[in-house]
Design an enzyme around this catalytic site. Structure first.
Site, PDB file in Angstrom:
ATOM      1  N   THR A  73       0.882  -1.180   0.000  1.00  0.00           N
ATOM      2  CA  THR A  73       0.000   0.000   0.000  1.00  0.00           C
ATOM      3  C   THR A  73       0.917   1.227   0.000  1.00  0.00           C
ATOM      4  O   THR A  73       1.040   1.912   1.011  1.00  0.00           O
ATOM      5  CB  THR A  73      -0.928   0.016   1.240  1.00  0.00           C
ATOM      6  N   HIS A 115       5.701   5.816  16.626  1.00  0.00           N
ATOM      7  CA  HIS A 115       7.119   5.468  16.503  1.00  0.00           C
ATOM      8  C   HIS A 115       7.861   6.587  15.767  1.00  0.00           C
ATOM      9  O   HIS A 115       8.957   6.997  16.176  1.00  0.00           O
ATOM     10  CB  HIS A 115       7.285   4.127  15.767  1.00  0.00           C
ATOM     11  N   CYS A 150       2.685  25.621  33.974  1.00  0.00           N
ATOM     12  CA  CYS A 150       4.014  25.156  33.513  1.00  0.00           C
ATOM     13  C   CYS A 150       4.059  24.774  32.041  1.00  0.00           C
ATOM     14  O   CYS A 150       4.853  25.326  31.280  1.00  0.00           O
ATOM     15  CB  CYS A 150       4.473  23.966  34.348  1.00  0.00           C
TER      16      CYS A 150
HETATM   17  N1  LIG Z   1       7.559  -4.073   5.571  1.00  0.00           N
HETATM   18  C1  LIG Z   1       7.174  -4.005   6.824  1.00  0.00           C
HETATM   19  O1  LIG Z   1       7.974  -4.032   7.776  1.00  0.00           O
HETATM   20  C2  LIG Z   1       5.705  -3.927   7.158  1.00  0.00           C
HETATM   21  C3  LIG Z   1       5.284  -4.113   8.484  1.00  0.00           C
HETATM   22  C4  LIG Z   1       3.940  -4.069   8.765  1.00  0.00           C
HETATM   23  C5  LIG Z   1       3.015  -3.803   7.770  1.00  0.00           C
HETATM   24  N2  LIG Z   1       3.447  -3.607   6.488  1.00  0.00           N
HETATM   25  C6  LIG Z   1       2.436  -3.387   5.444  1.00  0.00           C
HETATM   26  O2  LIG Z   1       2.214  -4.621   4.808  1.00  0.00           O
HETATM   27  C7  LIG Z   1       1.968  -4.420   3.407  1.00  0.00           C
HETATM   28  C8  LIG Z   1       3.026  -5.158   2.597  1.00  0.00           C
HETATM   29  O3  LIG Z   1       4.280  -4.643   2.924  1.00  0.00           O
HETATM   30  P1  LIG Z   1       5.600  -5.237   2.275  1.00  0.00           P
HETATM   31  O4  LIG Z   1       6.731  -4.473   2.866  1.00  0.00           O
HETATM   32  O5  LIG Z   1       5.591  -6.707   2.403  1.00  0.00           O
HETATM   33  O6  LIG Z   1       5.367  -4.805   0.745  1.00  0.00           O
HETATM   34  P2  LIG Z   1       6.227  -5.205  -0.552  1.00  0.00           P
HETATM   35  O7  LIG Z   1       6.076  -4.092  -1.498  1.00  0.00           O
HETATM   36  O8  LIG Z   1       7.600  -5.633  -0.127  1.00  0.00           O
HETATM   37  O9  LIG Z   1       5.489  -6.489  -1.105  1.00  0.00           O
HETATM   38  C9  LIG Z   1       4.220  -6.460  -1.667  1.00  0.00           C
HETATM   39  C10 LIG Z   1       4.135  -7.573  -2.694  1.00  0.00           C
HETATM   40  O10 LIG Z   1       2.811  -7.687  -3.152  1.00  0.00           O
HETATM   41  C11 LIG Z   1       2.878  -8.092  -4.515  1.00  0.00           C
HETATM   42  N3  LIG Z   1       1.554  -7.896  -5.121  1.00  0.00           N
HETATM   43  C12 LIG Z   1       0.957  -6.764  -5.554  1.00  0.00           C
HETATM   44  N4  LIG Z   1      -0.263  -7.022  -6.053  1.00  0.00           N
HETATM   45  C13 LIG Z   1      -0.457  -8.349  -5.920  1.00  0.00           C
HETATM   46  C14 LIG Z   1      -1.533  -9.223  -6.226  1.00  0.00           C
HETATM   47  N5  LIG Z   1      -2.657  -8.761  -6.753  1.00  0.00           N
HETATM   48  N6  LIG Z   1      -1.392 -10.532  -5.953  1.00  0.00           N
HETATM   49  C15 LIG Z   1      -0.253 -11.016  -5.413  1.00  0.00           C
HETATM   50  N7  LIG Z   1       0.795 -10.234  -5.094  1.00  0.00           N
HETATM   51  C16 LIG Z   1       0.695  -8.917  -5.339  1.00  0.00           C
HETATM   52  C17 LIG Z   1       4.005  -7.246  -5.078  1.00  0.00           C
HETATM   53  O11 LIG Z   1       4.507  -7.762  -6.291  1.00  0.00           O
HETATM   54  C18 LIG Z   1       5.013  -7.325  -3.938  1.00  0.00           C
HETATM   55  O12 LIG Z   1       5.900  -8.408  -4.101  1.00  0.00           O
HETATM   56  C19 LIG Z   1       1.994  -2.902   3.204  1.00  0.00           C
HETATM   57  O13 LIG Z   1       0.689  -2.403   3.330  1.00  0.00           O
HETATM   58  C20 LIG Z   1       2.845  -2.416   4.347  1.00  0.00           C
HETATM   59  O14 LIG Z   1       2.557  -1.072   4.688  1.00  0.00           O
HETATM   60  C21 LIG Z   1       4.775  -3.677   6.159  1.00  0.00           C
END
Ligand SMILES: NC(=O)c1ccc[n+]([C@@H]2O[C@H](COP(=O)([O-])OP(=O)(O)OC[C@H]3O[C@@H](n4cnc5c(N)ncnc54)[C@H](O)[C@@H]3O)[C@@H](O)[C@H]2O)c1
Length: 422
Positions: free
Chosen positions: A86, A220, A271
């Protein structure tokens, strides 16, 4: 248990690896063919400690496969976990195209499931703004599935609190598990995927779960920025930032604690406003750009306006208002910079008939700085102050709870507005 993970990014590979470690069969789906190829070779498409070994072992045991599309993978799955990205749009808003597409794809695949199967749990882990499950995911899912949730599938929002680089450890030892569901019990405890994990579980409506994730991340980011601004200010006056931080962090009573972290009234008193202004001015004098610290007074002012608007929204013209509380907190008679004094002044300006009940303030003790502040901001205070609460409450149409007040019995037949906790 068969689990399909859509999106093999940092979150997806972590979910896949953790489910594999729990003994599940996992299918990873990603629109990126390279990621699929890498996963099918038993390797991890991203660097995340522990994933590669888990994938390699699971491939050898035939418990992990990867594919470019959902195809028929959901036909016999128990859970599908959507972990698609996202990212930010150019204007900073959230791009939901991947969430929208994956919801449609999952909805379409639901049609291929036998009606005898238990409902497919459609667990969304992507970070999405409050309302997204209701306004994007659910409509897309149900339009594509050709039926509402309940019988064949059940949408769940389950935000991820992992940190990259320690993601697997965080998954098995999370600070909390948050489950957003359509109604209490709808998520069916996620068919046990969190069994054995010792963490508080919060089952809440979708929007609460969606918002919690943002509030956590925002906090954070706020903490990092706060610490950095404090560090910059310290450097600007030759103070060692580490010395300040060490002492600041040692205080787990007022500093690093739930204290001052619940939404309610604005801050005030003799304060905080003065000291926040002084440190902001000090930063400016030292040529230090500390926008976060310098925005705190503006934020507090905005909150005071919000509280006044909230009262007005609950009080049509002619409402007789009884405001309980005037000093800036319980058990003090300090009126200086009290948001409740400002609120009373605003309500008078707006033409309301107002009475004030403040057991912490004895009229005969209204002297010195308190008197000066009252004279300047609420000159009519002495005439508006009532001592007979029951009589004043009987006359009022709306009672404002400005601060906690022990020993006062509130009448049950009156309208109340709590301004110190909402
Ligand atoms: N990275 C983190 O530490 C973290 C932690 C908590 C939450 N999040 C949230 O989790 C979500 C994913 O994060 P991420 O870092 O893994 O993202 P990322 O961009 O690393 O991975 C997302 C994956 O989804 C794939 N994708 C897109 N459309 C698709 C579909 N229709 N079908 C199958 N695969 C599809 C993309 O090709 C990509 O490989 C985001 O919303 C992010 O904000 C991330």
């Amino acid at each position: 248990m068969k689990i399909v993970v859509c999106g093999l990014g940092y979150v997806g590979v972590t979910v896949a690896a953790c489910m594999l470690r729990k003994g599940a069969m996992v299918v990873g789906v990603d629109v990126n063919p390279q990621k699929v190829e890498i996963a099918n070779a038993g390797r991890s498409p991203v660097k995340e400690p522990g994933v590669e070994e888990t994938f390699a072992k699971a491939r050898a045991e035939n418990r992990l496969t990867a594919a470019k599309t959902l195809g028929s993978t959901l036909a016999d799955a128990d859970v599908v976990v959507a972990c698609v990205g996202t990212p930010s749009c150019e204007d900073g808003s959230l791009q939901l195209s991947y969430v929208s597409s994956v919801s449609e794809e999952i909805g379409r695949a639901v049609r291929q499931r036998s009606p005898e199967c238990r409902p497919l749990l459609c667990v969304f882990r992507s970070t999405m703004l409050p309302g997204t499950m209701e306004t994007v995911v659910m409509p897309k899912l149900s339009a594509a599935a050709g039926e509402p949730p309940g019988q064949r599938y059940e949408p769940v929002y389950n935000p991820e609190f992992m940190r990259e680089s320690t993601a697997i450890a965080d998954y098995f030892n999370p600070p909390k598990i948050v489950v957003g569901e359509r109604f209490p019990g709808a998520a069916q405890d996620l068919y046990g995927i969190y069994d054995g994990i010792d963490a508080p579980v919060f089952k809440v409506p979708f929007a609460v779960a969606e918002m919690v994730k943002y509030v956590d991340n925002y906090f954070h980011a706020l903490k990092v920025s706060f610490a950095n601004e404090v560090g910059r200010l310290a450097l600007s006056c030759a103070v060692n930032p580490a010395d300040v931080t060490r002492i600041f962090l040692s205080d787990t009573k007022l500093n690093v604690s739930p204290y001052y972290l619940r939404p309610g009234n604005a801050f005030g008193g003799s304060c905080l406003p003065k000291d926040v202004r002084a440190l902001g001015a000090f930063g400016r004098k030292n040529g230090m750009d500390v926008p976060l610290l310098q925005s705190v007074i503006a934020s507090n002012t905005a909150h005071k306006s919000f509280i006044a608007r909230l009262v007005v929204a609950h009080a049509p013209k002619g409402t007789r208002i009884l405001q309980m509380g005037l000093t800036f907190k319980p058990d003090t008679d300090d009126l200086r910079e009290s948001p409740l004094v400002e609120l009373a002044a605003t309500l008078l300006e707006q033409g309301y008939e107002l009475s004030l009940f403040e057991p912490d303030l004895k009229p005969e003790q209204l002297v010195g700085a308190n008197l000066a502040f009252a004279d300047l901001h609420l000159a009519r205070l002495p005439e508006l102050l009532v001592t007979d609460f029951r009589r004043a409450a009987a006359r009022a149409d709306l009672i404002l709870l400005g601060k906690p007040m022990s020993g006062v019995k509130l009448p049950s037949d009156k309208r109340f507005l709590n301004l110190y906790r909402f």
